[in-house]
Design a protein around this motif. Sequence first.
Motif, mmCIF file in Angstrom:
data_model
loop_
_atom_site.group_PDB
_atom_site.id
_atom_site.type_symbol
_atom_site.label_atom_id
_atom_site.label_comp_id
_atom_site.label_asym_id
_atom_site.label_seq_id
_atom_site.Cartn_x
_atom_site.Cartn_y
_atom_site.Cartn_z
ATOM 1 N N GLY A 108 34.370 39.305 46.760
ATOM 2 C CA GLY A 108 35.625 39.200 46.035
ATOM 3 C C GLY A 108 36.113 37.796 45.763
ATOM 4 O O GLY A 108 37.169 37.616 45.154
ATOM 5 N N VAL A 109 35.381 36.782 46.202
ATOM 6 C CA VAL A 109 35.855 35.407 46.018
ATOM 7 C C VAL A 109 35.963 35.084 44.524
ATOM 8 O O VAL A 109 35.159 35.525 43.714
ATOM 9 C CB VAL A 109 34.958 34.382 46.757
ATOM 10 N N VAL A 110 37.009 34.336 44.187
ATOM 11 C CA VAL A 110 37.237 33.868 42.828
ATOM 12 C C VAL A 110 37.480 32.365 42.883
ATOM 13 O O VAL A 110 38.318 31.899 43.659
ATOM 14 C CB VAL A 110 38.461 34.565 42.185
ATOM 15 N N HIS A 111 36.737 31.637 42.057
ATOM 16 C CA HIS A 111 36.954 30.202 41.880
ATOM 17 C C HIS A 111 37.225 29.991 40.390
ATOM 18 O O HIS A 111 36.323 30.165 39.569
ATOM 19 C CB HIS A 111 35.738 29.388 42.318
ATOM 20 N N VAL A 169 33.005 36.904 42.206
ATOM 21 C CA VAL A 169 32.114 37.858 42.852
ATOM 22 C C VAL A 169 32.580 39.264 42.494
ATOM 23 O O VAL A 169 33.702 39.658 42.820
ATOM 24 C CB VAL A 169 32.082 37.659 44.383
ATOM 25 N N LEU A 170 31.709 40.017 41.828
ATOM 26 C CA LEU A 170 32.042 41.371 41.395
ATOM 27 C C LEU A 170 31.695 42.432 42.429
ATOM 28 O O LEU A 170 32.433 43.396 42.601
ATOM 29 C CB LEU A 170 31.285 41.720 40.105
ATOM 30 N N TYR A 171 30.544 42.268 43.063
ATOM 31 C CA TYR A 171 30.076 43.314 43.977
ATOM 32 C C TYR A 171 29.113 42.704 44.991
ATOM 33 O O TYR A 171 28.231 41.919 44.633
ATOM 34 C CB TYR A 171 29.363 44.420 43.194
ATOM 35 N N LEU A 221 26.392 40.445 43.038
ATOM 36 C CA LEU A 221 26.559 40.243 41.608
ATOM 37 C C LEU A 221 27.776 39.355 41.361
ATOM 38 O O LEU A 221 28.874 39.642 41.846
ATOM 39 C CB LEU A 221 26.745 41.594 40.915
ATOM 40 N N VAL A 222 27.560 38.281 40.590
ATOM 41 C CA VAL A 222 28.604 37.280 40.378
ATOM 42 C C VAL A 222 28.659 36.889 38.902
ATOM 43 O O VAL A 222 27.627 36.599 38.299
ATOM 44 C CB VAL A 222 28.318 36.013 41.223
ATOM 45 N N LEU A 223 29.866 36.856 38.327
ATOM 46 C CA LEU A 223 30.074 36.324 36.984
ATOM 47 C C LEU A 223 30.313 34.831 37.073
ATOM 48 O O LEU A 223 30.946 34.354 38.030
ATOM 49 C CB LEU A 223 31.303 36.954 36.330
ATOM 50 N N MET A 224 29.865 34.088 36.052
ATOM 51 C CA MET A 224 30.130 32.655 35.989
ATOM 52 C C MET A 224 30.379 32.248 34.546
ATOM 53 O O MET A 224 29.821 32.841 33.617
ATOM 54 C CB MET A 224 28.963 31.842 36.544
#
Length: 130
Positions: free
Chosen positions: A108-111, A21-23, A30-33
């Motif tokens: 801010g979650v990161v998996h 999660v970027l923002y 907005l999330v990168l995957m």
Amino acid sequence: MKGFVQDIEGLAHKNDLFRRVLYTAKNCQLVLMTLKAKEDIGIEVHKLDQFFRVEEGSGEAVLDGVHTPIRDGFAVLVPAGTTHNIINTGTVPMKLYTLYSPPNHRDGVVHATRADALADKESFDGITTE
């Protein structure tokens, strides 16, 4: 500065995490995957709208059972209530970003992996980036 202003294409290409999660704003996130070769997001249905943009790789978007080939440059808009999945059918990682409206994950979650995401029962807690 308020908001998020960065090179999203560059960030997507560099990302090797399943989800980051970027923002998080009040009404969207907005999330990168990154999906490994032959990996998928998993069949989902949300009570929110979701947008995907593929920056690298190829695969399929599945919306209510309809399979559509996708590749870098493709956008997928998933209306709320639509059963969906994104599948990497290629042999290289699929890099993408997604927008949830409203937010779906904790800011801010990161998996690192899909397994990490499945094991974490987190959800948006109302806290935004700013």
